[in-house]
Design a protein around this motif. Sequence first.
Motif, mmCIF file in Angstrom:
data_model
loop_
_atom_site.group_PDB
_atom_site.id
_atom_site.type_symbol
_atom_site.label_atom_id
_atom_site.label_comp_id
_atom_site.label_asym_id
_atom_site.label_seq_id
_atom_site.Cartn_x
_atom_site.Cartn_y
_atom_site.Cartn_z
ATOM 1 N N MET A 1 0.845 -1.195 0.000
ATOM 2 C CA MET A 1 0.000 0.000 0.000
ATOM 3 C C MET A 1 0.881 1.245 0.000
ATOM 4 O O MET A 1 1.826 1.376 0.774
ATOM 5 C CB MET A 1 -0.885 0.006 1.255
ATOM 6 N N ARG A 2 0.558 2.168 -0.891
ATOM 7 C CA ARG A 2 1.321 3.409 -0.967
ATOM 8 C C ARG A 2 0.669 4.442 -0.052
ATOM 9 O O ARG A 2 -0.522 4.691 -0.139
ATOM 10 C CB ARG A 2 1.336 3.875 -2.420
ATOM 11 N N LEU A 3 1.469 5.017 0.832
ATOM 12 C CA LEU A 3 0.916 5.947 1.814
ATOM 13 C C LEU A 3 1.068 7.406 1.434
ATOM 14 O O LEU A 3 0.393 8.267 1.952
ATOM 15 C CB LEU A 3 1.603 5.757 3.163
ATOM 16 N N ALA A 4 2.026 7.684 0.555
ATOM 17 C CA ALA A 4 2.308 9.095 0.294
ATOM 18 C C ALA A 4 2.910 9.292 -1.074
ATOM 19 O O ALA A 4 3.499 8.388 -1.645
ATOM 20 C CB ALA A 4 3.286 9.609 1.352
ATOM 21 N N GLU A 5 2.723 10.462 -1.591
ATOM 22 C CA GLU A 5 3.430 10.900 -2.796
ATOM 23 C C GLU A 5 4.435 11.930 -2.327
ATOM 24 O O GLU A 5 4.099 12.827 -1.581
ATOM 25 C CB GLU A 5 2.457 11.577 -3.773
ATOM 26 N N THR A 6 5.652 11.782 -2.775
ATOM 27 C CA THR A 6 6.620 12.755 -2.313
ATOM 28 C C THR A 6 6.663 13.955 -3.262
ATOM 29 O O THR A 6 6.443 13.818 -4.456
ATOM 30 C CB THR A 6 8.023 12.144 -2.169
ATOM 31 N N THR A 7 6.927 15.086 -2.677
ATOM 32 C CA THR A 7 7.071 16.283 -3.496
ATOM 33 C C THR A 7 8.533 16.719 -3.493
ATOM 34 O O THR A 7 8.886 17.754 -4.030
ATOM 35 C CB THR A 7 6.219 17.437 -2.934
ATOM 36 N N ALA A 8 9.352 15.883 -2.864
ATOM 37 C CA ALA A 8 10.759 16.263 -2.727
ATOM 38 C C ALA A 8 11.416 16.369 -4.095
ATOM 39 O O ALA A 8 11.053 15.674 -5.021
ATOM 40 C CB ALA A 8 11.495 15.220 -1.897
ATOM 41 N N LYS A 9 12.377 17.253 -4.170
ATOM 42 C CA LYS A 9 13.153 17.386 -5.395
ATOM 43 C C LYS A 9 13.907 16.097 -5.633
ATOM 44 O O LYS A 9 14.506 15.532 -4.722
ATOM 45 C CB LYS A 9 14.178 18.510 -5.232
ATOM 46 N N GLU A 360 8.358 2.291 -2.133
ATOM 47 C CA GLU A 360 6.984 2.024 -2.552
ATOM 48 C C GLU A 360 5.993 2.579 -1.527
ATOM 49 O O GLU A 360 5.052 3.287 -1.868
ATOM 50 C CB GLU A 360 6.826 0.508 -2.739
ATOM 51 N N ARG A 361 6.222 2.289 -0.258
ATOM 52 C CA ARG A 361 5.251 2.668 0.765
ATOM 53 C C ARG A 361 5.155 4.185 0.959
ATOM 54 O O ARG A 361 4.092 4.706 1.238
ATOM 55 C CB ARG A 361 5.591 1.988 2.098
ATOM 56 N N TYR A 362 6.302 4.858 0.826
ATOM 57 C CA TYR A 362 6.316 6.289 1.167
ATOM 58 C C TYR A 362 6.454 7.199 -0.061
ATOM 59 O O TYR A 362 6.801 8.378 0.067
ATOM 60 C CB TYR A 362 7.400 6.573 2.212
ATOM 61 N N GLY A 363 6.180 6.671 -1.224
ATOM 62 C CA GLY A 363 6.161 7.529 -2.408
ATOM 63 C C GLY A 363 7.532 8.003 -2.845
ATOM 64 O O GLY A 363 7.715 9.163 -3.209
ATOM 65 N N ASN A 364 8.488 7.083 -2.818
ATOM 66 C CA ASN A 364 9.847 7.355 -3.301
ATOM 67 C C ASN A 364 10.512 8.603 -2.711
ATOM 68 O O ASN A 364 10.978 9.491 -3.434
ATOM 69 C CB ASN A 364 9.851 7.441 -4.842
ATOM 70 N N PRO A 365 10.595 8.660 -1.394
ATOM 71 C CA PRO A 365 11.280 9.809 -0.765
ATOM 72 C C PRO A 365 12.797 9.652 -0.897
ATOM 73 O O PRO A 365 13.282 8.554 -1.179
ATOM 74 C CB PRO A 365 10.882 9.667 0.713
ATOM 75 N N PRO A 366 13.557 10.727 -0.681
ATOM 76 C CA PRO A 366 15.013 10.583 -0.602
ATOM 77 C C PRO A 366 15.372 9.677 0.585
ATOM 78 O O PRO A 366 14.809 9.827 1.674
ATOM 79 C CB PRO A 366 15.494 12.011 -0.332
ATOM 80 N N ILE A 367 16.279 8.748 0.347
ATOM 81 C CA ILE A 367 16.683 7.803 1.402
ATOM 82 C C ILE A 367 18.206 7.795 1.513
ATOM 83 O O ILE A 367 18.901 7.872 0.502
ATOM 84 C CB ILE A 367 16.228 6.356 1.067
ATOM 85 N N TYR A 368 18.686 7.719 2.729
ATOM 86 C CA TYR A 368 20.097 7.412 2.967
ATOM 87 C C TYR A 368 20.158 6.105 3.743
ATOM 88 O O TYR A 368 19.370 5.922 4.681
ATOM 89 C CB TYR A 368 20.774 8.464 3.854
ATOM 90 N N VAL A 369 21.059 5.209 3.382
ATOM 91 C CA VAL A 369 21.369 4.096 4.280
ATOM 92 C C VAL A 369 22.283 4.711 5.337
ATOM 93 O O VAL A 369 23.458 4.984 5.073
ATOM 94 C CB VAL A 369 22.048 2.922 3.546
ATOM 95 N N THR A 370 21.715 4.980 6.506
ATOM 96 C CA THR A 370 22.463 5.705 7.535
ATOM 97 C C THR A 370 23.337 4.766 8.386
ATOM 98 O O THR A 370 24.200 5.232 9.120
ATOM 99 C CB THR A 370 21.510 6.516 8.420
ATOM 100 N N GLU A 371 23.058 3.453 8.302
ATOM 101 C CA GLU A 371 23.934 2.439 8.907
ATOM 102 C C GLU A 371 23.746 1.122 8.176
ATOM 103 O O GLU A 371 22.622 0.729 7.863
ATOM 104 C CB GLU A 371 23.601 2.150 10.382
ATOM 105 N N ASN A 372 24.880 0.440 7.957
ATOM 106 C CA ASN A 372 24.873 -0.933 7.484
ATOM 107 C C ASN A 372 26.273 -1.434 7.799
ATOM 108 O O ASN A 372 27.258 -0.754 7.513
ATOM 109 C CB ASN A 372 24.600 -0.976 5.967
ATOM 110 N N GLY A 373 26.370 -2.617 8.388
ATOM 111 C CA GLY A 373 27.696 -3.102 8.735
ATOM 112 C C GLY A 373 27.623 -4.454 9.391
ATOM 113 O O GLY A 373 26.544 -5.021 9.548
#
Length: 472
Positions: A1-9, A360-373
């Motif tokens: 389910m898609r919850l939002a459309e992003t307006t972010a650049k 998909e859920r948040y309407g393709n917002p900008p994402i950073y992988v802020t931790e992975n290790g």
Amino acid sequence: MRLAETTAKKNDGPERFVWGAATSAFQIEGATAADGRGRSIWDDFCARPGRILDGGDGAIACDHYRRYRKDIRLLKELGVTGYRFSISWPRIIPDGVGNVNPAGVDFYNRLLDELIANGIEPFPTLYHWDLPTGCRGGWLEPVTAEAFAAYAKVCFDAFGDRVKHWITLNESWCSAVLGYGLGVFAPGMTDPEMPYRAGHHLLLAHGLAVREFRNGGYAGEIGIANNCDWREPLTDTAADRDAAERALQFFYGWFTDPLFTGEYPETMRRRLGGRLPEFSSSEKVLLTGSADFLGLNHYTTMYASDSPPPGGGDTTASGNGGMIDDQQVWLSPPDGCAKTDMGWAVVPWGLRNMLRWIAERYGNPPIYVTENGCSDPITGISDPLEDAARSSFIRAYTREALAAKTDSHVDLRGYFYWSLLDNFEWTSGYQRHFGLIRCTPDDLRRRPKKSFDEYRKIIEEYRVNQKEGKNK
Ligand code: GBH
């Protein structure tokens, strides 16, 4: 389910991709009694017998408070363009509320100046678990959310001229579930209702801080670092697919849906009813649209099923926070893949699925992988600097992250490896090592591991491809 459309650049191209490394204040700074720092709930927790595997604490850690120049030199050598660290609230406001400690502010001024002089963009997190002891009642109290916003404003005012990417909270799921439900993290409470209350106030803290940020007219972006391990349906039945989805909503959705809709995930509301606090209408307004970007801290993957899997599954997995009664999801580790000495399975494709789920859920917002290790393999290693497993972990996970970006059009803006240095690994004390650089409390020497070189190469290759137009 898609919850939002992003307006972010949209990202203006892969050249803006940030390669980074991550740390947190309590885990590396040490100097807990220096220059007027106040006490935090983690100082208190470490002092309780039997809470930390080796009886360790944060008193020395990596002595980064005094050796930060050296650490920034190492970041520079690594070739990262971003550094995610956290600001210690008790250094800035020793009692949690009230007086600002100028010496604490000075430390981060020096750190920021040095980063910028080296061309490294700062990504500070305002809260990575070291709550001032002075915030009585901790996250169970709504006033703590207000105290956080006041502290955040002090940071925006002091550092906002140099910081363009702010992260409010680190892994609220861990604060709420591990701190107030399972009791394995500070403040060590065990109660089936408290995680939902603590989580509620953490969300409000985020919302209030973001309001301060936006009302103050500071430049830059502000987001949150929420954690989630991927949940893959054990079988292709509708029941197992639902179970996996439910688990993700109880994990990432809990702390992310409210930032888009002002509401908790529908699954949580249905299952928990009145046990889950409600947001007032003004709080909904406060929260809705309160993230310019999403951070993802991601470590592992488990299979999820609607009924106990053959063998019974792992009902104690910290991944469901012991909340099996609330979720009715059984977790089982994937067969045949490598495990780290944290007991976490190495499943690189889980990261790609996780990123796609968020997009998909948040309407393709900008994402950073802020931790992975990863920590070292469960089988152990004979030479701490010969960490071949970490090198292949980083290769494989970064490949999946970039594939999510190029093949699945996830708006991924950066990747931060956890962690720069071996450090104070919470309940595991100094017994688990996630670092690209070896560091022990008895010998504070920094010794880059093989994986330091491997990550440096990955970053370098990306840059060369970039120049030659080979990155999509
Ligand atoms: C992070 O938390 C922290 O932000 C960081 O400070 C810490 O040092 C680092 O990770 C390493 O621990 O039951 O198999 O599904 C990690 C959050 C949450 C990741 C629980 C693993 C359960 C695994 N963790 N999750 S499983």
